[in-house]
Enzyme design. Structure first.
Site, PDB file in Angstrom:
ATOM      1  N   GLY A  78       0.674  -1.144   0.014  1.00 26.80           N
ATOM      2  CA  GLY A  78      -0.086  -0.020   0.022  1.00 26.80           C
ATOM      3  C   GLY A  78       0.677   1.275  -0.152  1.00 26.80           C
ATOM      4  N   PRO A  86       4.731  -4.952  -2.045  1.00 25.61           N
ATOM      5  CA  PRO A  86       4.724  -3.688  -2.633  1.00 25.61           C
ATOM      6  C   PRO A  86       4.212  -4.040  -4.005  1.00 25.61           C
ATOM      7  CG  PRO A  86       6.840  -4.399  -2.509  1.00 25.61           C
ATOM      8  CD  PRO A  86       6.194  -5.309  -1.620  1.00 25.61           C
ATOM      9  N   ARG A 103       2.006  -1.223  -6.700  1.00 28.87           N
ATOM     10  CA  ARG A 103       2.031   0.151  -7.120  1.00 28.87           C
ATOM     11  C   ARG A 103       3.288   0.682  -6.918  1.00 28.87           C
ATOM     12  NH1 ARG A 103      -2.579   3.273  -6.965  1.00 28.87           N
ATOM     13  NH2 ARG A 103      -3.413   1.691  -5.308  1.00 28.87           N
ATOM     14  N   ARG A 134      -9.267   3.995 -13.874  1.00 29.38           N
ATOM     15  CA  ARG A 134      -9.100   4.642 -12.581  1.00 29.38           C
ATOM     16  C   ARG A 134      -9.719   5.954 -12.402  1.00 29.38           C
ATOM     17  NH1 ARG A 134      -4.739   5.614 -10.441  1.00 29.38           N
ATOM     18  NH2 ARG A 134      -4.983   5.116  -8.339  1.00 29.38           N
ATOM     19  N   TYR A 175     -12.307   5.697  -9.407  1.00 24.64           N
ATOM     20  CA  TYR A 175     -11.706   6.254  -8.171  1.00 24.64           C
ATOM     21  C   TYR A 175     -11.465   7.756  -8.111  1.00 24.64           C
ATOM     22  CZ  TYR A 175      -9.417   1.395  -7.312  1.00 24.64           C
ATOM     23  OH  TYR A 175      -9.573   0.039  -7.142  1.00 24.64           O
ATOM     24  N   CYS A 185     -17.756   5.442 -25.210  1.00 23.59           N
ATOM     25  CA  CYS A 185     -18.853   6.113 -25.430  1.00 23.59           C
ATOM     26  C   CYS A 185     -19.346   6.245 -24.194  1.00 23.59           C
ATOM     27  CB  CYS A 185     -19.771   5.256 -26.237  1.00 23.59           C
ATOM     28  SG  CYS A 185     -20.982   6.155 -26.851  1.00 23.59           S
ATOM     29  N   GLU A 186     -18.921   7.159 -23.394  1.00 23.34           N
ATOM     30  CA  GLU A 186     -19.260   7.416 -22.051  1.00 23.34           C
ATOM     31  C   GLU A 186     -18.971   8.908 -21.756  1.00 23.34           C
ATOM     32  OE1 GLU A 186     -20.767   5.637 -19.678  1.00 23.34           O
ATOM     33  OE2 GLU A 186     -21.168   3.700 -20.881  1.00 23.34           O
ATOM     34  N   TYR A 213      -2.503  -1.070 -11.849  1.00 20.27           N
ATOM     35  CA  TYR A 213      -3.825  -1.040 -11.911  1.00 20.27           C
ATOM     36  C   TYR A 213      -4.680  -0.400 -13.213  1.00 20.27           C
ATOM     37  CZ  TYR A 213      -3.151  -2.496  -7.093  1.00 20.27           C
ATOM     38  OH  TYR A 213      -2.392  -3.088  -6.115  1.00 20.27           O
TER      39      TYR A 213
END
Length: 442
Positions: free
Chosen positions: A248, A291, A293, A330, A334, A361-362, A390
């Protein structure tokens, strides 16, 4: 403008990663293309390992591969002497295909199937991280049937709420992961496992969240787990040889982020464990960390090609790129923030504000809301930094967009490690309508 790892601006005014001009990579592999700075990965891995060595603590540094899983990244991790965390049968299969040493594979997950657990036994992996009581029953049953031993850790929720996004906070009491430390579940799990004929109980594991910039939560988690281990020694005369404190550790996505160096996290945790071991006359456990990320996040950069632009007067100006939420979910999931640059015009003033939009298409498919770039033209290369974690691992074929190519770059060399999907790849699992279905629907 902040550059990461080996990134430089070359004599052409282009972004270079690992000594390789990204415009050359875009020309050879197409866009979007994800470029990993493998030298930065190695530097981070060695920093984690060296800190434990300098502290005189036996340790395992395991790459949390859910951040980015592929045969090549597993092989790179193995070359650096790392262990490996997997969270599914698919990740384990990839590790097997990569030839990763099975004894250094740790299998996580809150809902492992019987088939996945059997697969882990068949491959004789190094450790199962047990997450729930159903899993305890399955592991004991399968181990007994096979007359085969398995190393296990139990995942616990230590009641720590790290300062991070709700979706990536995992150490608090209200979590889908692990056994609660406060309500007696952890003791129940320990009693169900530690004296079983085919279970080698190693200790506890916790993971308090992701993208954490301070050490207080890690210190507290280490304290409460050490307290429980000391209690087990007093009550059951059992000493845990391993303490897994998870991962983290945060990285710098934007100028606002102020992460610590990897060594600082390790030093703080190691200090707590050594101090409590000395105070309680408890053997210093082997410390494992995970670890993910912090190894691959800022080592990865995505290069897009700019397409259409649109100005909404007094609101914003859009530039659309040839990827989007299909290769990086992401920002939509997030509200994650990134920094960016015009990779083929690095020396020009980045003084105009743009919204970098994807092609899905968003309406919510926006990769960077307030990007500072030059006057972008169609065909320019847009780099979005710190996309190594990610992104590809969470990529989809939404709108039937093929997933991008992945390239490793180091010391002027580059290698394709994941090829770009083709339209043919998109339909390879599709089956045509059969006669029975025609009769039903006609």
């Amino acid at each position: 403008m902040h550059l990461y790892g080996t990134q430089t601006v070359n004599e052409k005014g282009h972004l270079a990663i690992g000594g390789v001009d990204v415009s050359e990579l875009a020309s050879q592999y197409g866009t979007p293309v994800m470029v990993y700075d493998t030298e930065l990965f190695k530097k981070r891995a060695n920093a984690f390992k060296k800190t434990f060595e300098d502290k005189g603590i036996k340790a395992q540094v395991a790459y949390a591969s859910k951040a980015f899983s592929s045969i090549a990244i597993y092989q790179l991790a193995e070359q650096q002497g790392l262990s490996l965390d997997v969270v599914s049968g698919g990740e384990l299969y990839t590790a097997v295909a990569a030839g990763f040493p099975r004894e250094r594979i740790h299998f996580h997950g809150n809902n492992k199937s019987r088939e996945e657990i059997i697969y882990a036994f068949e491959e004789k992996i190094g450790c199962m991280v047990v997450d729930n009581f159903l899993e305890i029953m399955l592991i004991k049953e399968i181990a007994t049937e096979r007359k085969q031993k398995m190393n296990v850790l139990i995942r616990v929720t230590p009641g720590v709420e790290a300062h991070t996004h709700d979706y990536i906070t995992t150490g608090q009491e209200d979590s889908k992961f692990g056994f609660d430390l406060k309500n007696g579940q952890t003791d129940q799990a320990f009693n169900a496992l530690h004296n079983h004929e085919y279970i080698n109980f190693l200790g506890m594991h916790c993971h308090i969240g992701s993208q954490i910039f301070e050490t207080d939560a890690f210190r507290f988690a280490a304290e409460v787990l050490m307290e429980k281990m000391v209690k087990w020694r007093e009550t059951y005369q059992f000493i845990c040889p391993v303490l897994n404190l998870g991962g983290g550790f945060g990285i710098r996505y934007t100028e606002e982020d102020q992460p610590l160096e990897p060594a600082v996290y390790v030093e703080e945790m190691a200090e707590v464990v050594k101090a409590m071991s000395e105070e309680c006359e408890y053997p210093v456990p082997e410390i494992w960390i995970e670890p993910g990320r912090s190894l691959v996040g800022d080592a990865g950069t995505t290069i897009y090609s700019a397409g259409s632009t649109k100005e909404v007067p007094n609101v914003r100006t859009y530039v659309a790129v040839d990827g989007g939420m299909s290769d990086n979910i992401r920002p939509a999931l997030y509200d994650a923030h990134y920094s960016s640059a015009a990779a083929n015009r690095m020396n020009e003033p980045h003084d105009q504000q743009w919204t970098i939009a994807g092609k899905c298409c968003e309406s919510g498919d926006k990769l960077v809301e307030k990007a500072l770039l030059p006057n972008v033209e169609t065909g320019d290369l847009i780099a979005i930094f710190c996309t190594g974690a990610y992104t590809y691992s969470m990529a989809s074929n939404y709108n039937r967009l093929p997933r991008p190519a992945v390239v490793f770059a180091e010391k002027g060399q580059h290698q394709l490690v994941v090829r770009r999907e083709t339209f043919e790849d998109l339909i390879k699992l599709d089956l045509p309508l059969q006669q029975l279905a025609k009769e039903i629907y006609e």
